[in-house]
Design a protein around this motif. Structure first.
Motif, PDB file in Angstrom:
ATOM      1  N   THR A  78       0.848  -1.197   0.000  1.00 19.72           N
ATOM      2  CA  THR A  78       0.000   0.000   0.000  1.00 19.72           C
ATOM      3  C   THR A  78       0.877   1.238   0.000  1.00 19.72           C
ATOM      4  OG1 THR A  78      -0.098  -0.018   2.400  1.00 19.72           O
ATOM      5  CG2 THR A  78      -1.910  -1.082   1.251  1.00 19.72           C
ATOM      6  N   ALA A  79       0.317   2.333  -0.431  1.00 19.16           N
ATOM      7  CA  ALA A  79       1.019   3.616  -0.401  1.00 19.16           C
ATOM      8  C   ALA A  79      -0.011   4.711  -0.161  1.00 19.16           C
ATOM      9  CB  ALA A  79       1.755   3.847  -1.709  1.00 19.16           C
ATOM     10  N   ASP A  80       0.326   5.626   0.757  1.00 17.11           N
ATOM     11  CA  ASP A  80      -0.598   6.709   1.089  1.00 17.11           C
ATOM     12  C   ASP A  80      -0.230   7.974   0.328  1.00 17.11           C
ATOM     13  OD1 ASP A  80      -1.928   5.115   2.917  1.00 17.11           O
ATOM     14  OD2 ASP A  80      -0.482   5.593   4.503  1.00 17.11           O
ATOM     15  N   ILE A  81      -1.236   8.752   0.048  1.00 21.75           N
ATOM     16  CA  ILE A  81      -1.005  10.039  -0.596  1.00 21.75           C
ATOM     17  C   ILE A  81      -1.947  11.052   0.052  1.00 21.75           C
ATOM     18  CG2 ILE A  81      -2.638   9.536  -2.472  1.00 21.75           C
ATOM     19  CD1 ILE A  81      -0.748  11.146  -4.306  1.00 21.75           C
ATOM     20  N   SER A  82      -1.423  12.250   0.351  1.00 23.96           N
ATOM     21  CA  SER A  82      -2.299  13.269   0.930  1.00 23.96           C
ATOM     22  C   SER A  82      -2.589  14.311  -0.147  1.00 23.96           C
ATOM     23  CB  SER A  82      -1.662  13.900   2.172  1.00 23.96           C
ATOM     24  OG  SER A  82      -0.563  14.667   1.811  1.00 23.96           O
ATOM     25  N   VAL A  83      -3.852  14.598  -0.309  1.00 22.53           N
ATOM     26  CA  VAL A  83      -4.299  15.492  -1.374  1.00 22.53           C
ATOM     27  C   VAL A  83      -4.834  16.765  -0.756  1.00 22.53           C
ATOM     28  CG1 VAL A  83      -5.997  15.761  -3.222  1.00 22.53           C
ATOM     29  CG2 VAL A  83      -4.800  13.589  -2.923  1.00 22.53           C
ATOM     30  N   SER A  84      -4.375  17.895  -1.254  1.00 23.37           N
ATOM     31  CA  SER A  84      -4.827  19.179  -0.708  1.00 23.37           C
ATOM     32  C   SER A  84      -5.650  19.935  -1.749  1.00 23.37           C
ATOM     33  CB  SER A  84      -3.625  20.017  -0.295  1.00 23.37           C
ATOM     34  OG  SER A  84      -2.703  20.053  -1.353  1.00 23.37           O
TER      35      SER A  84
END
Lengths: 109, 140
Positions: free
Chosen positions: A103-109
């Motif tokens: 898995t890989a997380d990404i934060s979106v603004s």
């Protein structure tokens, strides 16, 4: 069957909403094609990863069917549209029934 | 014996090839079957799909290729000269960005790499690129 199978993925840590981000994946796997012969002339049985999928927050990004003509340590690069913060789920399916996940997380603004 | 040096070398190469056994190469029929299984026999246009592959690949074990077909729902990649012409089929889901992907493939020898894209309206697009391979990648 296959030893030391290590998935590696690379996604940007942050992105803006609606952006198309580049995803790179690599998994170490011998991808034995079933064409090669060992020293005694016997065919080495096929042992490959036959399917790879990537989902983002449960929505499918790509679903790839792999054949023996894919190189050792299968590598894929593709793009995904991210609209909200979330997690990429990567899954590889081996011929012998093993499933490798990452898995890989990404934060979106 | 009137054998020129050139003839001698040629005969030797043929004998060596026969002795070591060339890898079994896909027949044109297998390739047709693979294409028909994907397209259902429909004709493919040649615009709207880009296949990037090297003209000369030093090592047939890992040949980097890139395919880009805007709006395609699936792309199939075929290697016309491999023992099994199928390479991979990439299905794009709703979260896919640009409908492009790159990967690394095996090539047994000089041959055409073919990419066929299935569009949402049921039409097909095809691109073809010849790749010369210095060292084949199928064991043999």
């Amino acid at each position: 069957m296959a030893d030391n199978v290590t998935p590696r993925v690379r996604v940007p840590r942050e992105a803006s909403a609606g952006e198309s981000v580049s995803v790179r994946t690599l998994i170490s796997h011998p991808m034995e094609s079933g064409q090669r012969r060992d020293g005694d002339g016997n065919i080495i049985p096929r042992s490959i990863i036959n399917r790879f999928t990537c989902d983002f927050n449960g929505v499918n990004v790509v679903d790839v069917t792999l054949e023996p003509s894919i190189s050792t340590n299968p590598y894929f690069q593709f793009e995904a549209v991210v609209n909200e913060t979330g997690t990429f789920q990567f899954t590889w399916y081996d011929d012998d029934g093993s499933i490798y996940e990452e898995t890989a997380d990404i934060s979106v603004s | 014996m009137d054998v020129t040096r050139r003839q001698f070398v040629g005969t030797g190469l043929v004998a060596a090839a026969a002795f070591f056994g060339l890898p079994q190469i896909a027949s044109a029929e297998a390739l047709e079957d693979a294409i028909n299984a994907f397209t259902g026999g429909a004709d493919a246009a040649s615009d709207g799909i880009t296949l990037i592959a090297p003209e000369i690949a030093e090592n047939g074990n890992t040949v980097p290729i890139e395919v880009d077909a805007p709006d395609a729902e699936a792309i199939m990649i075929l290697a016309s000269g491999n023992p099994n012409p199928d390479v991979c089929t990439i299905n794009f889901g709703p979260a896919a960005g640009r409908h492009a992907a790159s990967t690394r493939i095996r090539l047994a020898g000089e041959q055409d790499v073919i990419a066929i894209a299935r569009m949402p309206d049921g039409s097909f697009k095809q691109a073809r690129q010849n790749v010369r391979v210095t060292i084949g990648g199928c064991g043999g």
